[in-house]
Structures are given as structure tokens and as C-alpha cells.
Write a protein that holds these residues in place. Structure first.
Motif, PDB file in Angstrom:
ATOM      1  N   GLY A 129     -68.885  20.008  72.785  1.00 38.04           N
ATOM      2  CA  GLY A 129     -67.838  19.006  72.949  1.00 38.04           C
ATOM      3  C   GLY A 129     -68.424  17.659  73.274  1.00 38.04           C
ATOM      4  N   ALA A 130     -67.620  16.827  73.928  1.00 36.43           N
ATOM      5  CA  ALA A 130     -68.060  15.483  74.305  1.00 36.43           C
ATOM      6  C   ALA A 130     -67.236  15.029  75.497  1.00 36.43           C
ATOM      7  N   HIS A 131     -67.868  14.256  76.372  1.00 38.68           N
ATOM      8  CA  HIS A 131     -67.098  13.784  77.534  1.00 38.68           C
ATOM      9  C   HIS A 131     -66.245  12.575  77.126  1.00 38.68           C
ATOM     10  N   ASN A 132     -65.056  12.539  77.678  1.00 41.71           N
ATOM     11  CA  ASN A 132     -64.191  11.376  77.474  1.00 41.71           C
ATOM     12  C   ASN A 132     -63.675  10.896  78.808  1.00 41.71           C
ATOM     13  N   GLN A 133     -63.035   9.735  78.804  1.00 39.27           N
ATOM     14  CA  GLN A 133     -62.572   9.141  80.040  1.00 39.27           C
ATOM     15  C   GLN A 133     -61.383   8.228  79.769  1.00 39.27           C
ATOM     16  N   ARG A 134     -60.659   7.958  80.849  1.00 34.89           N
ATOM     17  CA  ARG A 134     -59.596   6.964  80.763  1.00 34.89           C
ATOM     18  C   ARG A 134     -60.236   5.593  80.890  1.00 34.89           C
ATOM     19  N   SER A 135     -59.764   4.663  80.086  1.00 34.31           N
ATOM     20  CA  SER A 135     -60.288   3.304  80.071  1.00 34.31           C
ATOM     21  C   SER A 135     -59.155   2.308  80.283  1.00 34.31           C
ATOM     22  N   HIS A 136     -59.476   1.186  80.884  1.00 32.52           N
ATOM     23  CA  HIS A 136     -58.528   0.088  81.009  1.00 32.52           C
ATOM     24  C   HIS A 136     -58.993  -1.067  80.131  1.00 32.52           C
ATOM     25  N   ILE A 137     -58.127  -1.469  79.218  1.00 38.94           N
ATOM     26  CA  ILE A 137     -58.371  -2.644  78.395  1.00 38.94           C
ATOM     27  C   ILE A 137     -57.498  -3.769  78.936  1.00 38.94           C
ATOM     28  N   THR A 138     -58.121  -4.863  79.310  1.00 41.76           N
ATOM     29  CA  THR A 138     -57.384  -6.001  79.855  1.00 41.76           C
ATOM     30  C   THR A 138     -57.501  -7.169  78.889  1.00 41.76           C
ATOM     31  N   VAL A 139     -56.359  -7.609  78.383  1.00 42.65           N
ATOM     32  CA  VAL A 139     -56.308  -8.752  77.475  1.00 42.65           C
ATOM     33  C   VAL A 139     -55.594  -9.899  78.196  1.00 42.65           C
ATOM     34  N   THR A 140     -56.289 -11.013  78.355  1.00 45.53           N
ATOM     35  CA  THR A 140     -55.679 -12.234  78.872  1.00 45.53           C
ATOM     36  C   THR A 140     -55.676 -13.238  77.730  1.00 45.53           C
ATOM     37  N   ALA A 141     -54.479 -13.590  77.262  1.00 45.85           N
ATOM     38  CA  ALA A 141     -54.378 -14.383  76.033  1.00 45.85           C
ATOM     39  C   ALA A 141     -53.484 -15.587  76.232  1.00 45.85           C
ATOM     40  N   GLU A 142     -53.912 -16.714  75.692  1.00 46.93           N
ATOM     41  CA  GLU A 142     -53.036 -17.884  75.589  1.00 46.93           C
ATOM     42  C   GLU A 142     -52.210 -17.709  74.323  1.00 46.93           C
ATOM     43  N   ILE A 143     -50.901 -17.812  74.455  1.00 46.86           N
ATOM     44  CA  ILE A 143     -50.027 -17.407  73.361  1.00 46.86           C
ATOM     45  C   ILE A 143     -48.935 -18.434  73.104  1.00 46.86           C
ATOM     46  N   GLY A 144     -48.300 -18.315  71.928  1.00 41.57           N
ATOM     47  CA  GLY A 144     -47.039 -18.965  71.673  1.00 41.57           C
ATOM     48  C   GLY A 144     -45.918 -18.054  72.150  1.00 41.57           C
ATOM     49  N   ASP A 145     -44.678 -18.430  71.868  1.00 32.48           N
ATOM     50  CA  ASP A 145     -43.564 -17.622  72.349  1.00 32.48           C
ATOM     51  C   ASP A 145     -43.055 -16.646  71.298  1.00 32.48           C
TER      52      ASP A 145
END
Length: 260
Positions: free
Chosen positions: A157-173
Motif C-alpha cells: 500500500g501507501a501512506h496517505n494523510q489529510r492535507s490543508h490547502i490554503t488559498v488567499t486570493a485577490e478577487i473580483g465579485d
């Protein structure tokens, strides 16, 4: 009887204040995305304005009154309108507003279709003046990552994990939180669900095994789709894998400002 308004007294120290206001005030509201989906939540707000050198103080009570009168519903577009109104209400040139809250998405499991709510952390951060308006959104998206090296060298098998992806974006509306969530989840080894039946668990486990990614792969793949999305003007992208076989995290960051 006339009650004196001390805040309106002049100040002789000739010292402007960049930001003055209130911090960490909690307020309930309904968050509405672009497609009209509504989610009840509680936000923690920071509200401030600039103060000119000649003015002694700002009107703190107006911040609280504004939340109670104008923040029963909130969207990305409405957030900018609230920020502009706050600046005018406080008779300021520049206003600053942030709120952090949990946003729940009702997700269907991939095989059985059973529904459950998964929470995402969201922060809206903006400033407003006549010459400059800017809104940033931060979304923390939990996903699964599976290690390519572990898969390659292991027989069972293979080890897996929970990950946190954080996106900070300047955006339009014209972009909603779920747009960013979906962009990110499609690039992970697998997305997360709060409730899975056995057929669903089999599916997501095998999906992750067939789609292994290092933390470097994850940020590069997500950055690629963020670069192609014209609604995102600039971003900071962070990936943190909470390693299952180490007592530390793997971490990677990509930044891109399309405006420069």
C-alpha cells in the motif's frame, strides 16, 4: 438635556491614526454565494477606519450598529457594499473590514450519494477608499494526499494523510467560495467527505491510491488552474500535509500576482 459628543472635539497633537475601530466582535449572518445557496454561520469581525489628525476619536458604536442593521445576509459582493457603507458612516476616507467564519457545503458521497455537511474556513478581508478598493478571500480546504514514494517502494500500500490547502486570493465579485473549493479539490489525491458508506470508502481510498501526489505536486497543479482563472487577480497558495508516518508536516507555497 444636550449630551456632549467628546469624539468630535478637535485634537492638537497633529497625529493621524491609520486604523481605529473594533476587533473580534461576533455576529450571526447568512452567507449567500453567487448561485444563491444560503448557509447560516457566525462571523468574527474586525472593523476599522482611518482617523485624521484633527479628530479626537471615532464613533465606535456605529460599527456595532452597522452590523446589526446591515449584516443579516452577506455575500462577496455584499461584503464590498458593507465596507463602503461603513467607511461613509464613520465619515472616513478609508475603511478596513475582515470577517472569519465557517462555511458548510452539503456534499454527496461519490457512490451511495449519501449527503453530509463538510466545513471550510473562510476569511474575507477588504479595504475601501474612493481611489482604491480591494477584496481578498482566504479559504482553507481539507483534502487527502497520498505519497508517490511510499506507493512506489511498498508492497502492500501507501501512506496517505489529510492535507490543508490554503488559498488567499485577490478577487473580483464574480467568483464564489465554492468555485475555489472545487478548483482545489479536483487537484488533490482525493477530496474529503464527512459521511462515507463502505462503497464510498472503497472508492475514495482507491482514487487516492491511483492519484498519488507529493506536496510539491499539489501546489503546482493547483497553481496551474489558478493561473488560468481570470477571476483570480493574485494569490498565495499554501499546502500542508499532516504526515501520517512523521511527527512533522510537509509544506509548500506558491505566490503569483497577475497584476504586476
Amino acid at each position: 438635556m444636550t449630551i456632549e459628543d467628546v469624539q468630535n472635539h478637535p485634537d492638537s497633537r497633529n497625529m493621524p491614526i491609520n486604523k481605529v475601530g473594533i476587533k473580534d466582535i461576533r455576529h450571526p449572518f447568512v452567507f449567500v454565494d453567487r448561485d444563491g445557496h444560503q448557509r447560516a454561520t457566525v462571523g468574527t469581525f474586525n472593523m476599522s477606519v482611518n482617523l485624521p489628525h484633527h479628530q479626537k476619536g471615532t464613533h465606535m458604536s456605529r460599527f456595532v450598529a452597522l452590523l446589526n442593521e446591515d449584516c443579516q445576509q452577506l455575500s462577496i459582493k455584499g461584503f464590498n457594499a458593507l465596507l463602503e457603507k461603513m467607511t461613509h458612516t464613520l465619515e472616513a476616507e478609508t475603511g478596513y473590514l475582515t470577517t472569519e467564519f465557517l462555511y458548510f457545503v452539503n456534499k454527496s458521497a461519490p457512490i451511495t450519494g449519501v449527503k453530509s455537511l463538510l466545513d471550510y474556513q473562510i476569511k474575507l478581508d477588504g479595504h475601501w477608499s474612493k481611489s482604491d478598493q480591494k477584496i481578498k478571500i482566504t479559504v482553507v480546504i481539507p483534502v487527502t494526499s497520498l505519497c508517490p514514494c511510499s506507493k512506489k517502494i511498498s508492497e502492500y500500500g501507501a501512506h496517505n494523510q489529510r492535507s490543508h490547502i490554503t488559498v488567499t486570493a485577490e478577487i473580483g465579485d464574480n467568483i464564489c467560495a465554492e468555485d475555489i473549493i472545487q478548483l482545489v479539490e479536483k487537484q488533490a489525491s482525493s477530496e474529503l467527505f464527512s459521511l462515507l458508506k463502505r462503497p464510498d470508502e472503497k472508492y475514495v481510498t482507491e482514487l487516492a491510491y491511483d492519484n498519488p501526489k507529493f506536496v510539491e505536486d499539489v501546489v503546482r497543479d493547483i497553481a496551474s488552474v489558478l493561473n488560468d482563472d481570470q477571476r483570480i487577480l493574485a494569490y498565495t497558495l499554501e499546502a500542508e500535509n499532516f504526515e501520517s508516518i512523521h511527527n512533522h508536516s510537509a509544506y509548500a507555497v506558491i505566490e503569483n500576482n497577475k497584476l504586476t
